[in-house]
Every structure is written in C-alpha cells, then in structure tokens.
Write a protein that holds these residues in place. Structure first.
Motif, short mmCIF file in Angstrom:
data_model
loop_
_atom_site.label_atom_id
_atom_site.label_comp_id
_atom_site.label_asym_id
_atom_site.label_seq_id
_atom_site.Cartn_x
_atom_site.Cartn_y
_atom_site.Cartn_z
N VAL A 1 8.18 2.19 9.94
CA VAL A 1 7.32 3.03 10.79
C VAL A 1 5.92 3.15 10.19
O VAL A 1 4.92 2.98 10.90
CB VAL A 1 7.96 4.44 10.99
CG1 VAL A 1 6.97 5.41 11.61
CG2 VAL A 1 9.21 4.33 11.86
N ILE A 2 5.84 3.38 8.89
CA ILE A 2 4.53 3.49 8.24
C ILE A 2 3.78 2.16 8.30
O ILE A 2 2.58 2.13 8.61
CB ILE A 2 4.69 3.97 6.78
CG1 ILE A 2 5.17 5.42 6.77
CG2 ILE A 2 3.39 3.85 6.00
CD1 ILE A 2 5.54 5.95 5.40
N LEU A 3 4.48 1.07 8.04
CA LEU A 3 3.86 -0.25 8.11
C LEU A 3 3.34 -0.54 9.51
O LEU A 3 2.23 -1.04 9.70
CB LEU A 3 4.88 -1.31 7.69
CG LEU A 3 4.36 -2.70 7.41
CD1 LEU A 3 5.21 -3.33 6.33
CD2 LEU A 3 4.38 -3.57 8.62
N SER A 4 4.15 -0.20 10.52
CA SER A 4 3.74 -0.43 11.91
C SER A 4 2.54 0.42 12.29
O SER A 4 1.62 -0.07 12.96
CB SER A 4 4.91 -0.12 12.86
OG SER A 4 5.99 -0.97 12.59
N LEU A 5 2.53 1.68 11.87
CA LEU A 5 1.38 2.54 12.17
C LEU A 5 0.11 1.98 11.52
O LEU A 5 -0.96 1.97 12.14
CB LEU A 5 1.63 3.96 11.69
CG LEU A 5 2.66 4.77 12.49
CD1 LEU A 5 2.94 6.10 11.80
CD2 LEU A 5 2.18 4.99 13.91
N GLY A 6 0.23 1.53 10.28
CA GLY A 6 -0.92 0.93 9.62
C GLY A 6 -1.40 -0.33 10.31
O GLY A 6 -2.60 -0.54 10.50
N LEU B 1 5.69 -1.38 0.60
CA LEU B 1 6.23 -0.97 -0.69
C LEU B 1 7.44 -0.05 -0.52
O LEU B 1 8.41 -0.15 -1.28
CB LEU B 1 5.15 -0.27 -1.52
CG LEU B 1 4.08 -1.18 -2.10
CD1 LEU B 1 2.97 -0.36 -2.75
CD2 LEU B 1 4.69 -2.15 -3.10
N ILE B 2 7.41 0.83 0.47
CA ILE B 2 8.54 1.72 0.72
C ILE B 2 9.76 0.91 1.15
O ILE B 2 10.87 1.15 0.67
CB ILE B 2 8.18 2.79 1.77
CG1 ILE B 2 7.19 3.79 1.15
CG2 ILE B 2 9.42 3.52 2.26
CD1 ILE B 2 6.63 4.79 2.15
N THR C 1 -4.87 -0.64 6.60
CA THR C 1 -4.50 -1.57 5.53
C THR C 1 -3.74 -0.85 4.43
O THR C 1 -2.71 -1.33 3.95
CB THR C 1 -5.76 -2.25 4.97
OG1 THR C 1 -6.44 -2.93 6.02
CG2 THR C 1 -5.40 -3.23 3.87
N ILE C 2 -4.23 0.31 4.05
CA ILE C 2 -3.55 1.10 3.01
C ILE C 2 -2.17 1.52 3.48
O ILE C 2 -1.18 1.43 2.73
CB ILE C 2 -4.41 2.31 2.61
CG1 ILE C 2 -5.68 1.84 1.89
CG2 ILE C 2 -3.62 3.28 1.72
CD1 ILE C 2 -6.72 2.92 1.68
N LEU C 3 -2.06 1.97 4.73
CA LEU C 3 -0.76 2.36 5.27
C LEU C 3 0.20 1.18 5.33
O LEU C 3 1.39 1.33 5.02
CB LEU C 3 -0.93 2.93 6.69
CG LEU C 3 -1.14 4.42 6.84
CD1 LEU C 3 -1.26 4.80 8.31
CD2 LEU C 3 -0.04 5.21 6.19
N ALA D 1 -3.19 0.59 13.43
CA ALA D 1 -4.51 1.15 13.13
C ALA D 1 -5.52 0.03 12.88
O ALA D 1 -6.66 0.09 13.36
CB ALA D 1 -4.43 2.08 11.91
N VAL D 2 -5.10 -1.00 12.15
CA VAL D 2 -5.99 -2.14 11.91
C VAL D 2 -6.32 -2.84 13.23
O VAL D 2 -7.47 -3.17 13.51
CB VAL D 2 -5.36 -3.13 10.90
CG1 VAL D 2 -6.18 -4.40 10.80
CG2 VAL D 2 -5.23 -2.48 9.53
#
Length: 163
Positions: free
Chosen positions: A137-142, A26-27, A18-20, A145-146
């Motif tokens: 990429v960061i959003l997808s990884l997060g 935001l990025i 969720t944090i990722l 993970a969820v």
C-alpha cells in the motif's frame, strides 16, 4: 533527468512519492508481521492421506519418473509461456501507450503487486503477511504520487506551450 522546482506541488509529490516507494519496498522485504491470510494448497498435503498405498520400490520408480518428466517438460513450458506472455504484454502496453500515453500505462504497475500476492496465496499456498500488505500500500501510494507529479508537470508544460 528531472527538473526540481522545490516550491512546486508536482516536484514535491515526486520527491515524496519516491521516498514512499522506497520505504514501501523496504517494508515488504524487511518486515513480515503477523499472518493475515493463509491458504494451504491441497496438492501439498502429506502423502499419508493418499488412498493409494504403493510399496517403497514403486514409490521410488514413480517419483524418479515424475522428476525426469518434470525436468524435461518445465523448461519447454517456461520458454513457451515466456514467448506468449511477453508478446501479449508487449501488445497490451503498446496499445495502451498509443491510446493514452505513458502515464496511463504506468498507473497499473502497482496492481501487479496485488495480483502476485493474491495468486501466490491461492495457487502456491503461501501465507499473506501484514508487512506485505502495508508495504504494498505504501509503495503504491508513493508510485501514484510520482505519477501524479509527472502528469501535473505535463499539464503545465502543455499549458505554457513547452514541448
């Protein structure tokens, strides 16, 4: 509502994911960065390269006629596309839910970010920025993970016979 067992890997994955995801979004929104890929659309080139040279008055008449046609036809195409695309998406999602369940269907959600960015570069001539790629990429990884955390919780729930 989510149960939080702070010591379990699935809960930590959901919190971290969720944090990722928030950080990635935001990025994408706040950081542009250098241009990675730029494709100029030939339809957006200046009219000076046109082999047909029309008088100024003819250009105004032609331009006005095209604007009227656009304002009449675009709403109709939006309505038709909305109906067809919405129906198609609903059928595909319902089929995937019935076949594999909600986790399987939601796995493909981050792919829409990649598809949207690619199509905007190809068809709209938009530039692709480093911030968009890194954020996606960061959003997808997060997100994954969820989803992984939710899938692990489902496995444990089925293993212990909870329903």
């Amino acid at each position: 509502m989510e149960k939080l067992a702070v010591r379990s890997k699935s809960t930590l994955a959901k919190i971290f994911g969720t944090i990722l995801s928030i950080l990635g979004a935001l990025i994408v929104v706040l950081y542009k960065g250098p241009t990675v890929l730029s494709d100029s659309n030939p339809l957006q080139s200046p009219a000076t390269h046109s082999p047909v040279s029309l008088s100024s008055q003819t250009n105004w008449i032609l331009g006005g006629s095209l604007l009227v046609a656009e304002y009449l036809l675009v709403p109709v195409t939006y309505i038709l596309q909305g109906i067809l695309v919405t129906c198609f998406c609903f059928v595909v999602c319902a089929w995937g839910l019935r076949l594999k369940g909600p986790v399987y269907v939601s796995i493909f959600k981050p792919g829409s970010i990649v598809i949207a960015a690619t199509l905007s570069v190809i068809f709209l001539g938009d530039a692709l920025y480093l911030g968009t790629i890194v954020g996606a990429v960061i959003l997808s990884l997060g997100f994954y993970a969820v989803i992984w955390g939710k899938a692990k919780e489902e496995e444990l729930r089925e293993e212990f016979g909870e329903g």
